[in-house]
Design a protein around this motif. Structure first.
Motif, PDB file in Angstrom:
ATOM      1  N   ASP A 199       0.850  -1.181   0.000  1.00 55.07           N
ATOM      2  CA  ASP A 199       0.000   0.000   0.000  1.00 55.07           C
ATOM      3  C   ASP A 199       0.891   1.238   0.000  1.00 55.07           C
ATOM      4  O   ASP A 199       1.653   1.450   0.938  1.00 55.07           O
ATOM      5  N   ARG A 209      -0.042   4.432   0.009  1.00 53.66           N
ATOM      6  CA  ARG A 209      -0.659   5.640   0.548  1.00 53.66           C
ATOM      7  C   ARG A 209       0.132   6.140   1.757  1.00 53.66           C
ATOM      8  O   ARG A 209       1.051   5.493   2.241  1.00 53.66           O
ATOM      9  N   PHE A 245      -3.276   4.731   5.431  1.00 51.50           N
ATOM     10  CA  PHE A 245      -3.132   3.304   5.701  1.00 51.50           C
ATOM     11  C   PHE A 245      -3.765   2.952   7.044  1.00 51.50           C
ATOM     12  O   PHE A 245      -4.458   1.944   7.172  1.00 51.50           O
ATOM     13  N   GLU A 246      -3.546   3.799   8.034  1.00 47.29           N
ATOM     14  CA  GLU A 246      -4.105   3.565   9.367  1.00 47.29           C
ATOM     15  C   GLU A 246      -5.632   3.605   9.333  1.00 47.29           C
ATOM     16  O   GLU A 246      -6.297   2.849  10.050  1.00 47.29           O
ATOM     17  N   HIS A 261      -6.999  -0.513   5.606  1.00 49.94           N
ATOM     18  CA  HIS A 261      -6.062  -1.199   4.716  1.00 49.94           C
ATOM     19  C   HIS A 261      -6.429  -2.669   4.610  1.00 49.94           C
ATOM     20  O   HIS A 261      -7.156  -3.205   5.442  1.00 49.94           O
ATOM     21  N   SER A 294      -1.416  -6.402   4.420  1.00 53.13           N
ATOM     22  CA  SER A 294      -0.654  -5.544   3.506  1.00 53.13           C
ATOM     23  C   SER A 294       0.428  -4.788   4.269  1.00 53.13           C
ATOM     24  O   SER A 294       0.382  -4.682   5.491  1.00 53.13           O
ATOM     25  N   ASN A 330       2.733  -1.108   4.414  1.00 51.26           N
ATOM     26  CA  ASN A 330       2.686   0.293   4.021  1.00 51.26           C
ATOM     27  C   ASN A 330       4.075   0.747   3.598  1.00 51.26           C
ATOM     28  O   ASN A 330       5.026   0.651   4.361  1.00 51.26           O
ATOM     29  N   CYS A 336      -3.332   1.956  -3.699  1.00 52.17           N
ATOM     30  CA  CYS A 336      -3.387   3.311  -3.149  1.00 52.17           C
ATOM     31  C   CYS A 336      -4.874   3.639  -2.976  1.00 52.17           C
ATOM     32  O   CYS A 336      -5.690   2.726  -2.856  1.00 52.17           O
ATOM     33  N   CYS A 346       5.511   5.207   9.327  1.00 50.59           N
ATOM     34  CA  CYS A 346       5.795   3.989   8.576  1.00 50.59           C
ATOM     35  C   CYS A 346       7.262   3.656   8.759  1.00 50.59           C
ATOM     36  O   CYS A 346       8.132   4.479   8.501  1.00 50.59           O
ATOM     37  N   SER A 370       8.950  -2.644   6.620  1.00 46.84           N
ATOM     38  CA  SER A 370       8.179  -2.997   5.424  1.00 46.84           C
ATOM     39  C   SER A 370       9.034  -3.787   4.442  1.00 46.84           C
ATOM     40  O   SER A 370       8.595  -4.796   3.879  1.00 46.84           O
TER      41      SER A 370
END
Length: 196
Positions: A29, A31, A36-37, A40, A44, A46, A71, A180, A185
């Motif tokens: 993702d 975004r 995202f929070e 989502h 996934s 972020n 997104c 993030c 990630s």
């Protein structure tokens, strides 16, 4: 570097079937952390679009299996897909319509603190500036050029599929959410690669 065709996309139904039948498929993702929070796809990761360039080589090296990019509407995911494919990623695909289409199709999401999407914020700020400029131009006529400048910026954004205002708004604390951890990630991407 030559630009490769990075317009590979799939609809939500196909993406859901792919995720249900293949545990190595990863949704990335792109975004903002705040978006995202808000909501989502479960499982996934972020990786905000504004971080992709800085970590491009690491992302391509860490990616394993198929990566589905998400997104809000599909625009930022398409930009990320183009960057990743041009850097050598083989199996990156955009989920058409992004989170808007995912939710409209009844796709399951994990929800957190609710925030406005970046696209909605851009509409509010651009519209507010235009409205205030037109009203202020009643007393100070040259202020109308501010409205024209915003209109030119929106036209340029549409023609180039970029958005300077969105890029600026994405840096606000409101859109940072809990933040993030890019390293985390990328590590999750590597874990998916090891399982594949």
């Amino acid at each position: 570097m030559s630009t490769k065709n990075a317009s590979s996309s799939i609809d939500v139904a196909t993406a859901r079937a792919l995720l249900a039948n293949n545990s190595e498929v990863l949704v990335v993702d792109v975004r903002t952390p705040g978006e995202f929070e808000t909501a989502h796809v479960a499982g996934s990761i972020n990786l905000p679009l504004d971080q992709v360039d800085a970590h491009l080589g690491r992302i391509v090296n860490a990616a394993g299996g198929r990566v589905l990019l998400m997104c809000q509407s599909g625009n930022r995911a398409t930009q990320a897909c183009t960057k990743l494919v041009n850097a050598g990623m083989v199996d990156a695909t955009v989920i058409s319509g992004g989170m808007n289409s995912w939710i409209a199709a009844g796709g399951p999401v994990e929800r957190g603190r609710q925030r406005w999407s970046l696209e909605r914020q851009v509409r509010l700020v651009a519209g507010g500036i235009v409205l205030l400029s037109v009203i202020a131009s009643i007393w100070l006529p040259p202020v109308r050029f501010v409205a024209g400048f915003i209109g030119a910026g929106l036209t340029f954004a549409a023609l180039t599929n970029t958005c300077a205002m969105g890029a600026l708004l994405s840096k606000l604390p409101y859109n940072r959410g809990a933040g993030c951890d890019v390293n985390s990630s990328i590590s999750r991407m590597q874990d998916t690669r090891r399982r594949a």
